[in-house]
Motif scaffolding. Sequence first.
Motif, PDB file in Angstrom:
ATOM      1  N   ASP A  96       5.457 -45.019  38.705  1.00 34.47           N
ATOM      2  CA  ASP A  96       5.830 -46.018  37.707  1.00 34.47           C
ATOM      3  C   ASP A  96       7.286 -46.461  37.866  1.00 34.47           C
ATOM      4  O   ASP A  96       8.111 -45.766  38.463  1.00 34.47           O
ATOM      5  N   ASP A  97       7.568 -47.597  37.258  1.00 38.73           N
ATOM      6  CA  ASP A  97       8.928 -48.105  36.998  1.00 38.73           C
ATOM      7  C   ASP A  97       9.616 -48.749  38.196  1.00 38.73           C
ATOM      8  O   ASP A  97      10.779 -49.142  38.100  1.00 38.73           O
ATOM      9  N   HIS A 147       2.986 -52.588  34.751  1.00 33.54           N
ATOM     10  CA  HIS A 147       3.673 -51.667  33.846  1.00 33.54           C
ATOM     11  C   HIS A 147       4.516 -52.476  32.854  1.00 33.54           C
ATOM     12  O   HIS A 147       5.540 -51.988  32.378  1.00 33.54           O
ATOM     13  N   HIS A 151       9.408 -52.855  30.383  1.00 31.76           N
ATOM     14  CA  HIS A 151       9.323 -51.485  29.880  1.00 31.76           C
ATOM     15  C   HIS A 151       9.638 -51.348  28.402  1.00 31.76           C
ATOM     16  O   HIS A 151      10.191 -50.328  27.953  1.00 31.76           O
ATOM     17  N   HIS A 232       7.298 -41.169  39.341  1.00 26.38           N
ATOM     18  CA  HIS A 232       8.114 -42.375  39.217  1.00 26.38           C
ATOM     19  C   HIS A 232       8.858 -42.655  40.525  1.00 26.38           C
ATOM     20  O   HIS A 232       9.388 -41.732  41.147  1.00 26.38           O
TER      21      HIS A 232
HETATM   22 NI    NI Z   1       7.489 -46.256  32.799  1.00 28.10          NI
END
Ligand code: NI
Length: 264
Positions: A96-97, A147, A151, A232
């Motif tokens: 993620d991210d 995602h 955020h 991540h």
């Molecule tokens: Ni995230």
Amino acid sequence: MTKPPGKVLPLVAALLCGAVLAQAATPSSPPVTSAAAPVAQTPNHGLLSVPVTSKRGEPSSTATRKPPAPKPPAPKPPADDWNLAAHGKVLYLTFDDGPQHEWTPKVLQVLRKHHAQATFFVLGIQVAQYPELVAAERAAGHHVGNHTFDHKTLTLLPDAKIRQEIGTGVKSKCLRPPTGATNAKIQAIAAAYHQRQVLWDVDTLDWEKPGTAHIEHAIMSGARPGAIILMHDGGGNRSQTVAALDQALTKLTKLGYTYRPLPC
Ligand code: NI
């Protein structure tokens, strides 16, 4: 294999056999592709395609015309098969991210080293900055999920903002809401964008930087057929994630695991 047609036409028999072998040798993976095309909802469908492929592969292995190819990637299940636990020792690694200029390439490198395919849940704001990294993810056979744009915690937003966050994220069949914060309304809005909400089974807590050994242990102890593992590649220094991933994949591959992207 086919029966020899008799001693009358040995030459024809040899030619026929050669033709059959050649046919059997080439399409060792195409049957899977064609199996994925029709709508196939029964879990059996994906399972059946595996033995068919290996049966067809057997005769070709007796022919000495080619050295065995490097181990081919495991046959892919049908495109929308979310019955993740039905495919044996398969793990679904997710990151993620990202994308992020320093860590995403390192994660990609480790995945390549271990012949692993994964899913990257990217942020729209990062994609705008590093479109080439998302292209690299896709080019390597990984899948890309949404995602959101930047955020925000969706459960704290008014409806219009939720739609904006989801709608301006990357185009994908999957949404992972930031921090996993979600509710029925968010799920419904995601569905309106034809995005399926995807959370995880194993949280490595790598974003807390608890140490490489801790992250590796989280991956190893959570590994089981069909597990979705959360890591991540963005949001901070991911050196521990990269090192833990490398070590865990070395061990998991020895245990017989393979790694596939989610059907996103
Ligand atoms: Ni995230």
